[in-house]
Enzyme design. Structure first.
Site, mmCIF file in Angstrom:
data_model
loop_
_atom_site.group_PDB
_atom_site.id
_atom_site.type_symbol
_atom_site.label_atom_id
_atom_site.label_comp_id
_atom_site.label_asym_id
_atom_site.label_seq_id
_atom_site.Cartn_x
_atom_site.Cartn_y
_atom_site.Cartn_z
ATOM 1 C CG ASP A 95 1.900 -0.891 3.339
ATOM 2 O OD1 ASP A 95 1.170 -0.538 4.272
ATOM 3 O OD2 ASP A 95 1.538 -1.681 2.436
ATOM 4 C CD GLU A 133 -7.656 -8.265 -0.683
ATOM 5 O OE1 GLU A 133 -6.710 -7.743 -1.302
ATOM 6 O OE2 GLU A 133 -7.592 -8.563 0.518
ATOM 7 C CG ASP A 151 -3.148 -9.688 3.154
ATOM 8 O OD1 ASP A 151 -2.522 -9.284 4.147
ATOM 9 O OD2 ASP A 151 -4.150 -9.116 2.694
ATOM 10 C CG ASP A 178 -8.784 -10.662 7.858
ATOM 11 O OD1 ASP A 178 -8.476 -11.812 7.489
ATOM 12 O OD2 ASP A 178 -8.586 -9.650 7.181
ATOM 13 C CG HIS A 238 -1.695 -1.066 1.615
ATOM 14 N ND1 HIS A 238 -1.222 -2.202 2.201
ATOM 15 C CD2 HIS A 238 -3.031 -1.241 1.485
ATOM 16 C CE1 HIS A 238 -2.221 -3.049 2.406
ATOM 17 N NE2 HIS A 238 -3.335 -2.492 1.988
HETATM 18 C C1 XUL Z 1 -7.347 -6.482 4.607
HETATM 19 C C2 XUL Z 1 -6.614 -6.884 3.401
HETATM 20 C C3 XUL Z 1 -5.775 -5.840 2.751
HETATM 21 C C4 XUL Z 1 -5.741 -5.943 1.269
HETATM 22 C C5 XUL Z 1 -5.040 -4.814 0.594
HETATM 23 O O1 XUL Z 1 -8.110 -7.474 5.170
HETATM 24 O O2 XUL Z 1 -6.671 -8.016 3.007
HETATM 25 O O3 XUL Z 1 -4.506 -5.910 3.284
HETATM 26 O O4 XUL Z 1 -5.147 -7.122 0.854
HETATM 27 O O5 XUL Z 1 -5.515 -3.577 0.965
HETATM 28 CO CO CO Z 2 -5.738 -9.010 1.436
#
Ligand code: XUL
Ligand code: CO
Length: 438
Positions: A102, A230, A337, A305, A99
């Site tokens: 980041d 996403e 991730d 999550d 991002h």
């Molecule tokens: C949050 C998530 C993010 C995306 C990118 O749950 O998965 O990190 O992958 O913004």
């Molecule tokens: Co993600």
């Protein structure tokens, strides 16, 4: 300067190796189903979890011990770039993802933020000249800053919407500058807490407008990355608009955006939506929008999550089955991730975590490829749906059937001949393949 002095380049040593800093199943140059493992899996390192996060959670401060801890501001950002390329080289990662926030500190104004980004992007570009590691995707973080409290592309505040647009514009420029293969939209705050103050119709129309502006601008600057959305059902918002693959597809269809987007599917987001990861992949695959993966894993006993590194071989096998049936991920890849647990705070843990995830997916790839070679699921489906190959079934599938035809058939009162679904047998066979006995 080295940030991971205790670790050398990670080599493949095979399944009997007891060396914790070696791959047991991921052998990048090994050919499986016509391509090398590296080409199939296209692993990517998440910058935010691996270099930016420090183990902070809702209940406590960071725990991570990192060689860049003592720095701040641009010096910290630069040290992280240095450390990241050392890490990519040692783990052998073909890709990374980030991002905007980041990689560079935010300034007091957009001008200052963009200036910081330019400095770090130039540094990353310099490193990429001699590194084999490419940018799988970048994205704009439009959820952490307090300005996004009511959303970004779905904000009730037009000034915030405009800021989000400016951030995406810069993100697309950065993506082009670094040769990103994809550009991701994850709408962390694109949703609502309550319908009592929400104009859902306007918010969704506005979100579609923003996506269209991004498509137009990418075209204007000649950035030919694949756009990815996403899905995630909730967290941080109570209801997130891009709930799951099917909901996101309906959105793309409604606004005529389907040809411009594919999906970046995340395992833990699937479980939050009440689906398996393979369900999300299947929905995307049969609709031609399987783009890329955020490979991680949730915890069945926790409802949020947790972004754990993936180690479940059932999921990695069935995921790789979908990927192989999709003929690969195209420009996409498998991004971790995932974050090390708060208690795994030493730098070496970053290597153990990635090794375990890469091995789980490499093993999944090999098992899935063998199952496809042996036509395991293909034979099951052929037998299960055989009635659609002839007679009334063939008439239905050819599109020639009407309710008259169906009634005419049903009135003959023939036996139905349902057969067993053989679920237990199928699961046992899957176990045999995973254990390497078949
Ligand atoms: C949050 C998530 C993010 C995306 C990118 O749950 O998965 O990190 O992958 O913004
Ligand atoms: Co993600």
């Amino acid at each position: 300067m080295s940030y991971f002095t205790n670790v050398n380049e990670i080599a493949y040593e095979g399944g009997s190796s007891k060396n914790p800093l070696a791959f047991k199943y991921y052998n990048p140059t090994e050919v499986v189903a016509g391509k090398t493992m590296e080409e199939h899996l296209r692993f990517a390192i998440s910058y935010w979890h691996t270099f930016t996060a420090d183990g902070t959670d809702m209940f406590g401060r960071g725990t991570a011990i990192r060689g860049w801890d003592h720095l701040s501001g641009l010096d910290l950002a630069k040290a992280r770039v240095e450390a990241s390329f050392e890490f990519y080289e040692k783990i052998g990662a073909p890709f990374f993802c980030f991002h905007d926030v980041d990689i560079a500190p935010q300034g007091d104004t957009l001008q200052e933020t963009n200036k910081n980004l330019d400095i770090i992007v130039a540094m990353i570009k310099e490193y990429m000249k001699t590194s084999k590691t490419k940018l799988l995707w970048n994205t704009a973080n439009m959820f952490s800053d307090p300005r996004f409290t009511h959303g970004a592309g779905t904000s009730s505040n037009a000034a915030v919407y405009a800021y989000a647009g400016a951030q995406i514009k810069k993100g697309l420029e950065v993506g082009k500058e670094l040769g990103a293969q994809n550009y991701v939209f994850w709408g962390g705050r694109e949703g609502y807490e309550t319908l009592l103050n929400t104009d859902m119709g306007l918010e969704l129309d506005n979100l579609a407008r923003l996506y269209q502006m991004a498509i137009d601008y990418a075209k204007e600057i000649g950035f030919d990355a694949q756009f990815l959305i996403e899905p995630k059902p909730k967290e941080p918002t109570k209801h997130q608009y891009d709930f799951d693959a099917a909901t996101t597809l309906a959105f793309l269809h409604k606004y005529g955006l389907k040809d411009h987007f594919k999906l970046n599917l995340e395992a833990n987001h699937a479980t939050l939506a009440g689906h398996t990861f393979e369900h999300e992949l299947r929905v995307a695959r049969i609709n031609g929008v399987l783009g890329s993966l955020d490979a991680n894993q949730g915890d069945v006993l926790l409802g949020w999550d947790t972004d754990e590194f993936p180690h479940d071989l059932y999921t990695s096998t069935l995921t790789m089955y979908e990927v192989l049936k999709n003929d690969g991920l195209g420009k996409g890849g498998i991004n971790f991730d995932a974050k090390v647990r708060r208690g795994s705070f030493e730098p070496e843990d970053l290597f153990y975590a990635h090794i375990s995830g890469m091995d789980a997916y490499a093993k999944g790839l090999k098992v899935a490829a063998k199952m496809i070679e042996d036509n395991v699921f293909e034979n099951i489906l052929a037998e299960r749906y055989a009635s659609f190959k002839e007679g009334i079934g063939e008439t239905i599938v050819s599109g020639k059937a009407t309710l008259h035809t169906l009634e005419e058939y049903a009135l003959q009162n023939k036996p139905f001949n349902n057969k067993s679904g053989r679920l237990e047998l199928i699961r046992a066979t899957l176990n045999q393949y995973i254990l390497g006995d078949l």
